[in-house]
Write a protein that holds these residues in place. Structure first.
Motif, PDB file in Angstrom:
ATOM      1  N   GLN A  84      40.930  37.906  63.306  1.00  0.00           N
ATOM      2  CA  GLN A  84      41.501  36.571  63.135  1.00  0.00           C
ATOM      3  C   GLN A  84      41.246  35.718  64.380  1.00  0.00           C
ATOM      4  N   PRO A  85      41.161  34.394  64.204  1.00  0.00           N
ATOM      5  CA  PRO A  85      41.051  33.515  65.373  1.00  0.00           C
ATOM      6  C   PRO A  85      42.401  33.413  66.090  1.00  0.00           C
ATOM      7  N   PHE A  86      42.357  33.033  67.362  1.00  0.00           N
ATOM      8  CA  PHE A  86      43.583  32.773  68.111  1.00  0.00           C
ATOM      9  C   PHE A  86      44.317  31.639  67.401  1.00  0.00           C
ATOM     10  N   PRO A  87      45.615  31.612  67.241  1.00  0.00           N
ATOM     11  CA  PRO A  87      46.633  32.468  67.844  1.00  0.00           C
ATOM     12  C   PRO A  87      47.031  33.669  66.995  1.00  0.00           C
ATOM     13  N   ASN A  88      46.386  33.872  65.843  1.00  0.00           N
ATOM     14  CA  ASN A  88      46.750  35.018  64.997  1.00  0.00           C
ATOM     15  C   ASN A  88      46.301  36.350  65.589  1.00  0.00           C
ATOM     16  N   ARG A  89      45.298  36.327  66.431  1.00  0.00           N
ATOM     17  CA  ARG A  89      44.827  37.533  67.122  1.00  0.00           C
ATOM     18  C   ARG A  89      45.538  37.592  68.463  1.00  0.00           C
ATOM     19  N   SER A  90      46.072  38.755  68.818  1.00  0.00           N
ATOM     20  CA  SER A  90      46.790  38.850  70.087  1.00  0.00           C
ATOM     21  C   SER A  90      46.749  40.268  70.637  1.00  0.00           C
ATOM     22  N   GLN A  91      46.929  40.361  71.947  1.00  0.00           N
ATOM     23  CA  GLN A  91      47.025  41.654  72.618  1.00  0.00           C
ATOM     24  C   GLN A  91      48.468  42.132  72.510  1.00  0.00           C
ATOM     25  N   VAL A  92      48.649  43.390  72.131  1.00  0.00           N
ATOM     26  CA  VAL A  92      49.990  43.916  71.911  1.00  0.00           C
ATOM     27  C   VAL A  92      50.110  45.351  72.421  1.00  0.00           C
ATOM     28  N   ILE A  93      51.357  45.794  72.473  1.00  0.00           N
ATOM     29  CA  ILE A  93      51.676  47.198  72.720  1.00  0.00           C
ATOM     30  C   ILE A  93      52.521  47.665  71.545  1.00  0.00           C
ATOM     31  N   LEU A  94      52.137  48.772  70.969  1.00  0.00           N
ATOM     32  CA  LEU A  94      52.917  49.373  69.897  1.00  0.00           C
ATOM     33  C   LEU A  94      53.713  50.526  70.477  1.00  0.00           C
ATOM     34  N   LEU A  95      55.022  50.567  70.225  1.00  0.00           N
ATOM     35  CA  LEU A  95      55.857  51.693  70.623  1.00  0.00           C
ATOM     36  C   LEU A  95      56.059  52.573  69.398  1.00  0.00           C
ATOM     37  N   ILE A  96      55.576  53.794  69.495  1.00  0.00           N
ATOM     38  CA  ILE A  96      55.561  54.704  68.362  1.00  0.00           C
ATOM     39  C   ILE A  96      56.385  55.945  68.680  1.00  0.00           C
ATOM     40  N   GLN A  97      57.165  56.369  67.732  1.00  0.00           N
ATOM     41  CA  GLN A  97      57.955  57.596  67.844  1.00  0.00           C
ATOM     42  C   GLN A  97      57.008  58.783  67.654  1.00  0.00           C
ATOM     43  N   THR A  98      56.967  59.705  68.618  1.00  0.00           N
ATOM     44  CA  THR A  98      56.003  60.801  68.560  1.00  0.00           C
ATOM     45  C   THR A  98      56.347  61.853  67.511  1.00  0.00           C
ATOM     46  N   SER A  99      57.583  61.942  67.102  1.00  0.00           N
ATOM     47  CA  SER A  99      57.967  62.975  66.138  1.00  0.00           C
ATOM     48  C   SER A  99      57.388  62.731  64.747  1.00  0.00           C
TER      49      SER A  99
END
Length: 143
Positions: free
Chosen positions: A89-104
């Motif tokens: 997607q073009p900016f602003p729909n494209r973005s740098q993120v961090i996903l926090l995922i539960q390891t279990s």
């Protein structure tokens, strides 16, 4: 000394992290596939397509690509993964993120803005630091 190959990917491996107890390691490839493997023999314990994880959590058809890094929390309960949300997607729909995922179970707990490159938890696990978009981002009170 060469030991052995534990894992091969069709895409570049751009993230690698060992669990704090040393029993597992997480491998992430540039296309947003993360596999948690047993350290002793490399057998998969959990495999995640992060685009699918995002869709299951948000109900939206959001893509994830350009995985930049990943890190285990000090207690081993969380995995932080950086990359690009909606990479086509073009900016602003494209973005740098961090996903926090539960390891279990691979459940997505949070999507944090910013990052996209390296990521690490502080030793006490109370904060997360990420880079990749020209800035250092710090988050506290996780998840």
């Amino acid at each position: 000394e060469f030991r052995r190959v534990l894992f091969r990917s069709h895409n570049p491996i751009t993230g690698l992290a060992f669990s704090p107890d040393g029993k597992y390691f997480a491998v992430g490839s540039s296309d947003g596939i993360v596999t948690i493997r047993q350290q002793i023999d490399g057998q998969p314990a959990l495999s995640l397509n992060l685009s699918t994880v995002l869709k299951a959590a948000t109900g939206e058809d959001a893509g994830f690509d350009n995985l930049g890094g990943l890190a285990y929390s000090p207690d081993g309960l969380l995995l932080a993964v950086t990359g690009t949300l909606n990479p086509l997607q073009p900016f602003p729909n494209r973005s740098q993120v961090i996903l926090l995922i539960q390891t279990s179970d691979g459940k997505l707990l949070r999507i944090l803005p910013g990052g996209g490159g390296s990521v690490m938890f502080t030793p006490d696990g109370k904060a997360l630091v990420a880079s990749g978009d020209g800035a250092l981002h710090v988050w506290g009170l996780l998840p």
